[in-house]
Design a protein around this motif. Structure first.
Motif: not given
Ligand SMILES: CC(C)(COP(=O)(O)OP(=O)(O)OC[C@H]1O[C@@H](n2cnc3c(N)ncnc32)[C@H](O)[C@@H]1OP(=O)(O)O)[C@@H](O)C(=O)NCCC(=O)NCCS
Length: 138
Positions: A66-67, A99-100
């Motif tokens: 996610c990051n 993803q961020h």
């Protein structure tokens, strides 16, 4: 001009790359070995060379879920505004779908905005002790 773009750290001449960065006034103090480790421990990397040597690079950190975080995005001054920076960042973004993706920079924000990034004003950061970890090698 023949441009060769690669996505592996295999065969990179780290001293030559650091020389190119230094000569282009884009160097934040890492030795060639520290620069190698930074890239080898990244999620994805991109390097571009032409007949005159290294002309661009970039890397992205990611947890794979996610990051992600963009770092060390550089295009040689003589090749700017021809789309190469966009190509480097798009290749890195392609490795982190869903993803961020963050980065910290006060430079060239128009470039990142052209790629869809938006400014977040609440970012926080610190340098944890003295800048650069001299024991970070392998
Ligand atoms: C930022 C950088 C990577 C851009 O590379 P580049 O190859 O010139 O970028 P592109 O040609 O793909 O630019 C795409 C778009 O971004 C915007 N852009 C890029 N550089 C810009 C600048 N100096 N001023 C305003 N807009 C800019 C433009 O919209 C451009 O499209 P256009 O040329 O059609 O107008 C390059 O200028 C660089 O290496 N700068 C020094 C290092 C740095 O500041 N890195 C970022 C902080 S980590």
């Amino acid at each position: 001009m023949s441009l060769e773009i690669s996505d592996t750290t295999d065969g990179v001449d780290w001293a030559a790359l650091k020389d190119a960065l230094r000569l282009d006034d884009f160097d934040n103090g890492r030795t060639p070995d520290q620069y190698r480790v930074s890239h080898e421990r990244s999620h994805a990397v991109v390097f571009a060379r032409d007949d005159g040597g290294y002309v661009a690079n970039g890397r992205i950190l990611s947890d794979g879920v996610c990051n992600a975080y963009l770092v060390d995005i550089w295009v040689a001054t003589r090749l700017r505004r021809r789309g190469l920076g966009g190509e480097i960042v798009r290749r890195l973004l392609a490795t982190v779908p869903g993803q961020h993706v963050a980065l910290l920079t006060a430079e060239r924000t128009e470039f990142y905005e052209s790629l869809g990034f938006g400014i977040e004003r609440e970012a926080l950061s610190l340098v944890n002790g003295e800048w650069l970890n001299p024991s970070a090698t392998r």
